[in-house]
Scaffold this active site. Structure first.
Site, PDB file in Angstrom:
ATOM      1  N   GLY A  11      46.100  11.696  18.114  1.00  0.00           N
ATOM      2  CA  GLY A  11      47.051  10.432  17.700  1.00  0.00           C
ATOM      3  C   GLY A  11      48.402  10.657  18.204  1.00  0.00           C
ATOM      4  O   GLY A  11      48.943  11.867  17.573  1.00  0.00           O
ATOM      5  N   ARG A  72      42.025  12.482  23.205  1.00  0.00           N
ATOM      6  CA  ARG A  72      41.130  12.876  22.311  1.00  0.00           C
ATOM      7  C   ARG A  72      39.854  13.561  23.247  1.00  0.00           C
ATOM      8  O   ARG A  72      39.381  12.694  23.901  1.00  0.00           O
ATOM      9  CB  ARG A  72      40.545  12.040  21.102  1.00  0.00           C
ATOM     10  CG  ARG A  72      41.645  11.621  20.227  1.00  0.00           C
ATOM     11  CD  ARG A  72      40.945  11.100  18.961  1.00  0.00           C
ATOM     12  NE  ARG A  72      42.339  10.824  17.984  1.00  0.00           N
ATOM     13  CZ  ARG A  72      42.351   9.609  17.742  1.00  0.00           C
ATOM     14  NH1 ARG A  72      42.035   8.584  18.270  1.00  0.00           N
ATOM     15  NH2 ARG A  72      43.576   9.586  16.903  1.00  0.00           N
ATOM     16  N   ASP A 103      44.609  19.284  13.046  1.00  0.00           N
ATOM     17  CA  ASP A 103      43.734  20.645  12.612  1.00  0.00           C
ATOM     18  C   ASP A 103      42.552  20.718  13.706  1.00  0.00           C
ATOM     19  O   ASP A 103      42.318  21.939  14.022  1.00  0.00           O
ATOM     20  CB  ASP A 103      43.484  20.810  11.176  1.00  0.00           C
ATOM     21  CG  ASP A 103      43.083  19.554  10.637  1.00  0.00           C
ATOM     22  OD1 ASP A 103      42.837  18.601  11.393  1.00  0.00           O
ATOM     23  OD2 ASP A 103      42.448  19.477   9.294  1.00  0.00           O
ATOM     24  N   THR A 126      50.973  14.245  13.049  1.00  0.00           N
ATOM     25  CA  THR A 126      50.078  13.155  12.852  1.00  0.00           C
ATOM     26  C   THR A 126      50.866  12.334  12.001  1.00  0.00           C
ATOM     27  O   THR A 126      51.435  12.726  10.932  1.00  0.00           O
ATOM     28  CB  THR A 126      48.592  13.503  12.270  1.00  0.00           C
ATOM     29  OG1 THR A 126      48.113  12.290  11.980  1.00  0.00           O
ATOM     30  CG2 THR A 126      48.764  14.636  11.224  1.00  0.00           C
ATOM     31  N   ASP A 128      49.132  10.734   9.872  1.00  0.00           N
ATOM     32  CA  ASP A 128      48.347  10.567   8.539  1.00  0.00           C
ATOM     33  C   ASP A 128      48.895  11.776   7.448  1.00  0.00           C
ATOM     34  O   ASP A 128      48.611  11.506   6.283  1.00  0.00           O
ATOM     35  CB  ASP A 128      47.150  10.914   8.932  1.00  0.00           C
ATOM     36  CG  ASP A 128      46.286   9.938   9.785  1.00  0.00           C
ATOM     37  OD1 ASP A 128      47.054   8.724  10.126  1.00  0.00           O
ATOM     38  OD2 ASP A 128      45.296  10.154  10.744  1.00  0.00           O
ATOM     39  N   ASP A 130      47.918  14.526   7.194  1.00  0.00           N
ATOM     40  CA  ASP A 130      46.936  14.908   6.276  1.00  0.00           C
ATOM     41  C   ASP A 130      46.411  16.314   6.856  1.00  0.00           C
ATOM     42  O   ASP A 130      45.336  16.718   6.753  1.00  0.00           O
ATOM     43  CB  ASP A 130      45.910  14.065   6.320  1.00  0.00           C
ATOM     44  CG  ASP A 130      45.261  13.791   7.876  1.00  0.00           C
ATOM     45  OD1 ASP A 130      46.034  14.182   8.833  1.00  0.00           O
ATOM     46  OD2 ASP A 130      44.307  13.225   8.235  1.00  0.00           O
ATOM     47  N   ARG A 172      43.799   7.063   8.051  1.00  0.00           N
ATOM     48  CA  ARG A 172      42.459   7.836   8.211  1.00  0.00           C
ATOM     49  C   ARG A 172      41.907   7.836   7.093  1.00  0.00           C
ATOM     50  O   ARG A 172      41.938   6.675   6.428  1.00  0.00           O
ATOM     51  CB  ARG A 172      42.310   8.765   9.018  1.00  0.00           C
ATOM     52  CG  ARG A 172      41.029   9.003   9.937  1.00  0.00           C
ATOM     53  CD  ARG A 172      40.918  10.402  10.655  1.00  0.00           C
ATOM     54  NE  ARG A 172      41.679  10.133  12.003  1.00  0.00           N
ATOM     55  CZ  ARG A 172      41.155   9.624  12.911  1.00  0.00           C
ATOM     56  NH1 ARG A 172      39.918   9.293  13.068  1.00  0.00           N
ATOM     57  NH2 ARG A 172      41.935   9.763  14.254  1.00  0.00           N
TER      58      ARG A 172
HETATM   59  O1  F6P Z   1      45.192   9.660  13.128  1.00  0.00           O
HETATM   60  C1  F6P Z   1      46.061   8.847  13.346  1.00  0.00           C
HETATM   61  C2  F6P Z   1      45.653   7.348  13.586  1.00  0.00           C
HETATM   62  O2  F6P Z   1      46.633   6.519  13.587  1.00  0.00           O
HETATM   63  C3  F6P Z   1      44.997   7.323  12.150  1.00  0.00           C
HETATM   64  O3  F6P Z   1      45.686   6.640  10.922  1.00  0.00           O
HETATM   65  C4  F6P Z   1      44.041   6.108  12.568  1.00  0.00           C
HETATM   66  O4  F6P Z   1      42.819   6.124  11.626  1.00  0.00           O
HETATM   67  C5  F6P Z   1      43.445   6.400  13.976  1.00  0.00           C
HETATM   68  O5  F6P Z   1      44.438   7.440  14.387  1.00  0.00           O
HETATM   69  C6  F6P Z   1      43.355   5.516  15.077  1.00  0.00           C
HETATM   70  O6  F6P Z   1      42.955   5.783  15.880  1.00  0.00           O
HETATM   71  P1  F6P Z   1      42.948   5.275  17.544  1.00  0.00           P
HETATM   72  O7  F6P Z   1      44.078   5.309  18.300  1.00  0.00           O
HETATM   73  O8  F6P Z   1      42.181   6.078  18.329  1.00  0.00           O
HETATM   74  O9  F6P Z   1      42.459   3.825  17.203  1.00  0.00           O
END
Ligand code: F6P
Length: 326
Positions: A11, A72, A103, A126, A128, A130, A172
């Site tokens: 992300g 990703r 990570d 991130t 998050d 986390d 997340r």
């Molecule tokens: O990891 C960052 C994040 O924004 C999370 O908070 C969320 O759950 C996820 O990525 C959303 O992923 P995507 O952008 O693939 O929809």
């Protein structure tokens, strides 16, 4: 001239562009040739690797997202694709890599390092927040400020209409964004996985607040719980209070990076590049109790992230239904 590359994985966060700017500028200061890898590990595999120049980073410090894009990559989990990626770097003579990501991305990089000999340093990035081993991840401050502005705006309309707003934040599986936002925006309810709460226990207290004139409620809920609809219906059926749901969604990932995220981007890149120049080969630069320190991938990725105990206690104290102020 020694060559160094940078990529973004997972992300995107606001703060990546300031990091790219510092990367290019500091590489030239150190006598290194900087390279951008576009589209994360996907670009590493598909050879989207380009020399970076000052003009590439002019004007980007105020922009969210990342100029070199992120991705990703499922392919990078396979050794055969990692071998192609290594070859793409080696044929350009690039032996050092900075990775902005989480990570999972660092774990992939560690394998890559052992197979290819290419040195890397990870920068925790991130919204998050986390990642185990660091108190702060790049981008979280901007995300928190975006949530703060949204909650403040929603309170205006909530109080004008006598409504409850159930606001879902990202994160997340981690409740950090929701918890910090709920505390700092004075929410009435906060639901996160780290603090199990039976929200139906608020009933008596909220009824009493309504009798005493309360004309809105703000409930902040972590996306991990997936229960905004249920909570919103509870406000309507149990309290007779009209309710609306707001999913903040990806708006939390963009926007003008805060001063804090910009400055931290500059510091993270400086430490990461210095670490690589000093001979570190596979580390993550972390931030704990106002100090930067290098950690191994195992220190970061072997253990799951846990929310800071002090923050959890603050949340428990603030949001336990038993402490709800009539
Ligand atoms: O990891 C960052 C994040 O924004 C999370 O908070 C969320 O759950 C996820 O990525 C959303 O992923 P995507 O952008 O693939 O929809």
């Amino acid at each position: 001239m020694e060559k160094i590359a940078i990529l973004c994985s997972g992300g995107d966060v606001s703060g990546m562009n300031p990091a790219l700017k510092r990367f290019v500028e500091y590489a030239y200061v150190q006598g290194l040739q900087p390279y951008f890898v576009f589209d994360g590990y996907e670009g590493l595999i598909d050879n989207r690797i380009h020399e970076a120049h000052y003009h590439d980073v002019s004007g980007i410090v105020s922009r969210g997202g990342t100029k070199i894009r992120s991705a990703r990559s499922a392919r990078f989990k396979e050794a055969s694709f990692r071998a192609i990626a290594a070859e793409n770097l080696k044929k350009r003579g690039i032996s050092k890599l900075i990775v902005l990501g989480g990570d999972g991305s660092f774990r992939g990089m560690e394998r890559f390092h052992h197979e290819s000999g290419i040195a890397f340093c990870g920068i925790p990035s991130t919204i998050d927040n986390d990642i185990n081993g660091t108190d702060y991840c790049l981008g979280v401050d901007t995300a928190l400020n975006i949530i703060k502005n949204a909650v403040d705006a929603l309170r205006d309309t909530a109080s004008s209409f006598r409504r409850a707003f159930v606001i879902e934040t990202m994160g997340r599986n981690c409740g950090y964004l929701a918890l910090v936002s709920a505390i700092t925006s004075g929410a009435e309810m906060c639901l996160v996985p780290e603090i199990p709460i039976d929200y139906t226990e608020y009933k008596g207290c909220f009824e009493s607040q309504i009798r005493n004139g309360r004309d809105y409620f703000i409930a902040i809920v972590s996306e991990a719980l997936q229960n905004t609809k249920e909570v919103s219906e509870w406000f309507e059926t149990e309290l007779g209070f009209e309710s609306r749901i707001t999913l903040l969604g990806h708006v939390q990932r963009g926007g003008n990076p805060t001063v804090y995220d910009r400055l931290m981007a500059y510091k993270f890149i400086t430490y990461a590049m210095n670490g690589l120049l000093e001979g570190r080969t596979n580390s993550v630069i972390c931030y704990n109790k106002s100090h930067f320190n290098f950690k191994t991938i195992d220190e970061v990725a072997l253990n799951p992230y846990r929310l800071d105990e002090e923050l959890v206690n603050l949340g428990r104290e603030q949001f336990a239904p038993s402490r709800c102020q009539m």
